[in-house]
Design a protein around this motif. Structure first.
Motif, mmCIF file in Angstrom:
data_model
loop_
_atom_site.group_PDB
_atom_site.id
_atom_site.type_symbol
_atom_site.label_atom_id
_atom_site.label_comp_id
_atom_site.label_asym_id
_atom_site.label_seq_id
_atom_site.Cartn_x
_atom_site.Cartn_y
_atom_site.Cartn_z
ATOM 1 N N GLY A 138 0.793 -1.216 0.000
ATOM 2 C CA GLY A 138 0.000 0.000 0.000
ATOM 3 C C GLY A 138 0.827 1.268 0.000
ATOM 4 O O GLY A 138 1.962 1.280 -0.472
ATOM 5 N N ARG A 141 -1.941 -6.147 4.146
ATOM 6 C CA ARG A 141 -2.932 -5.893 3.093
ATOM 7 C C ARG A 141 -4.342 -5.878 3.672
ATOM 8 O O ARG A 141 -5.160 -5.024 3.333
ATOM 9 C CB ARG A 141 -2.799 -6.959 2.004
ATOM 10 C CG ARG A 141 -3.662 -6.716 0.826
ATOM 11 C CD ARG A 141 -3.116 -5.516 0.061
ATOM 12 N NE ARG A 141 -4.054 -5.173 -0.986
ATOM 13 C CZ ARG A 141 -4.580 -3.973 -1.129
ATOM 14 N NH1 ARG A 141 -4.249 -2.996 -0.333
ATOM 15 N NH2 ARG A 141 -5.434 -3.730 -2.080
ATOM 16 N N ALA A 142 -4.642 -6.808 4.559
ATOM 17 C CA ALA A 142 -5.973 -6.862 5.164
ATOM 18 C C ALA A 142 -6.260 -5.627 5.999
ATOM 19 O O ALA A 142 -7.386 -5.133 6.030
ATOM 20 C CB ALA A 142 -6.105 -8.116 6.023
ATOM 21 N N SER A 143 -5.233 -5.099 6.669
ATOM 22 C CA SER A 143 -5.451 -3.909 7.490
ATOM 23 C C SER A 143 -5.743 -2.680 6.640
ATOM 24 O O SER A 143 -6.339 -1.723 7.111
ATOM 25 C CB SER A 143 -4.241 -3.657 8.391
ATOM 26 O OG SER A 143 -3.135 -3.236 7.621
ATOM 27 N N LEU A 144 -5.345 -2.704 5.369
ATOM 28 C CA LEU A 144 -5.579 -1.565 4.485
ATOM 29 C C LEU A 144 -6.928 -1.620 3.770
ATOM 30 O O LEU A 144 -7.387 -0.612 3.241
ATOM 31 C CB LEU A 144 -4.465 -1.481 3.430
ATOM 32 C CG LEU A 144 -3.063 -1.217 3.958
ATOM 33 C CD1 LEU A 144 -2.045 -1.356 2.837
ATOM 34 C CD2 LEU A 144 -2.981 0.149 4.591
ATOM 35 N N LEU A 145 -7.571 -2.790 3.747
ATOM 36 C CA LEU A 145 -8.806 -2.945 2.974
ATOM 37 C C LEU A 145 -9.937 -2.044 3.458
ATOM 38 O O LEU A 145 -10.609 -1.406 2.655
ATOM 39 C CB LEU A 145 -9.260 -4.408 2.975
ATOM 40 C CG LEU A 145 -8.424 -5.339 2.113
ATOM 41 C CD1 LEU A 145 -8.920 -6.769 2.268
ATOM 42 C CD2 LEU A 145 -8.446 -4.924 0.662
ATOM 43 N N SER A 146 -10.151 -1.972 4.755
ATOM 44 C CA SER A 146 -11.257 -1.151 5.261
ATOM 45 C C SER A 146 -11.006 0.331 4.983
ATOM 46 O O SER A 146 -11.933 1.074 4.672
ATOM 47 C CB SER A 146 -11.483 -1.392 6.750
ATOM 48 O OG SER A 146 -10.320 -1.045 7.478
ATOM 49 N N GLU A 157 -9.308 1.509 2.436
ATOM 50 C CA GLU A 157 -9.531 1.707 0.999
ATOM 51 C C GLU A 157 -11.015 1.848 0.689
ATOM 52 O O GLU A 157 -11.416 2.699 -0.107
ATOM 53 C CB GLU A 157 -8.948 0.551 0.204
ATOM 54 C CG GLU A 157 -7.461 0.613 0.057
ATOM 55 C CD GLU A 157 -6.924 -0.486 -0.840
ATOM 56 O OE1 GLU A 157 -7.729 -1.150 -1.524
ATOM 57 O OE2 GLU A 157 -5.712 -0.681 -0.843
ATOM 58 N N GLN A 158 -11.839 1.030 1.316
ATOM 59 C CA GLN A 158 -13.279 1.095 1.086
ATOM 60 C C GLN A 158 -13.837 2.434 1.559
ATOM 61 O O GLN A 158 -14.692 3.021 0.906
ATOM 62 C CB GLN A 158 -13.977 -0.065 1.784
ATOM 63 C CG GLN A 158 -13.652 -1.403 1.157
ATOM 64 C CD GLN A 158 -14.140 -2.576 1.989
ATOM 65 O OE1 GLN A 158 -14.546 -2.409 3.137
ATOM 66 N NE2 GLN A 158 -14.089 -3.761 1.416
ATOM 67 N N GLU A 213 -12.958 5.095 -1.010
ATOM 68 C CA GLU A 213 -13.766 4.991 -2.224
ATOM 69 C C GLU A 213 -15.112 5.679 -2.027
ATOM 70 O O GLU A 213 -15.633 6.312 -2.934
ATOM 71 C CB GLU A 213 -13.964 3.531 -2.613
ATOM 72 C CG GLU A 213 -12.737 2.919 -3.237
ATOM 73 C CD GLU A 213 -12.943 1.470 -3.627
ATOM 74 O OE1 GLU A 213 -14.105 1.028 -3.699
ATOM 75 O OE2 GLU A 213 -11.943 0.782 -3.852
ATOM 76 N N ARG A 215 -9.630 9.346 -5.074
ATOM 77 C CA ARG A 215 -9.196 8.327 -4.125
ATOM 78 C C ARG A 215 -7.689 8.400 -3.880
ATOM 79 O O ARG A 215 -7.221 8.287 -2.749
ATOM 80 C CB ARG A 215 -9.594 6.956 -4.655
ATOM 81 C CG ARG A 215 -9.290 5.828 -3.743
ATOM 82 C CD ARG A 215 -9.901 4.536 -4.314
ATOM 83 N NE ARG A 215 -9.382 3.407 -3.622
ATOM 84 C CZ ARG A 215 -8.399 2.634 -4.074
ATOM 85 N NH1 ARG A 215 -7.845 2.860 -5.230
ATOM 86 N NH2 ARG A 215 -7.986 1.614 -3.365
#
Length: 127
Positions: A50, A91-96, A98-99, A102, A108
Motif C-alpha cells: 500500500g 494488506r488486510a489492514s488496508l482494505l477497510s 480503501e473502502q 472509495e 481516491r
C-alpha cells in the motif's frame, strides 16, 4: 521493556513491563528516520504493502532485515510462510481504509496520499 521482559518475564513469554507501567510502543525504522529529520521523499504505492514514501520504504526494508524471523529462522519455507502472513496482514489492514476512501473521496489517490502522510507525521511526532 526488553530487559525486564527478557529477564523477569521469562525470556519474553510474559509481558511484565506493561504490568510495571512501562508503555508498549510500536515503532519502525521509517519513524526513526523521520524523528532524526530525514524527509519523507516522494510518495509511493508499493504492491501488496500500500501507500508509502521513499523513507518509509527504506525503513520497511530495514525492518525486514533486522526481524528476528529473518535472522534466526533457518528454514526457508518457514520464513516464506511468516513473510507471506505478514504481507497478508498488512494488506488486510488496508482494505477497510480503501473502502472508506472509495466512498468519501472525490479523488481516491489524493485522499489516501493525504491521509497516509498525515498519519505518518502524527506517528513520527508521537502525538
Amino acid at each position: 521493556r526488553f530487559f525486564i521482559n527478557s529477564t523477569v518475564g521469562i525470556l519474553g513469554f510474559r509481558d511484565v513491563a506493561s504490568q510495571m507501567g512501562i508503555p508498549k510502543t510500536n515503532e519502525d525504522f521509517g519513524q526513526t528516520f523521520g524523528s532524526y529529520g530525514v524527509g519523507p521523499g516522494p510518495y509511493l504505492v508499493l504492491p501488496f504493502f500500500g501507500p508509502s514514501t521513499v523513507r518509509d520504504g527504506v525503513g520497511k526494508v530495514m525492518d525486514i532485515l533486522v526481524d528476528p524471523i529473518q535472522t534466526s529462522v533457518k528454514d526457508d519455507s518457514a520464513r516464506l510462510v511468516a513473510n507471506s502472513i505478514r504481507v497478508l496482514e498488512t494488506r488486510a489492514s488496508l482494505l477497510s481504509a480503501e473502502q472508506a476512501f472509495e466512498a468519501l473521496a472525490f479523488d481516491r489517490y489524493v485522499g489516501v496520499k493525504n491521509a497516509y502522510l498525515a498519519n505518518r507525521k502524527v506517528q513520527i511526532d508521537d502525538q
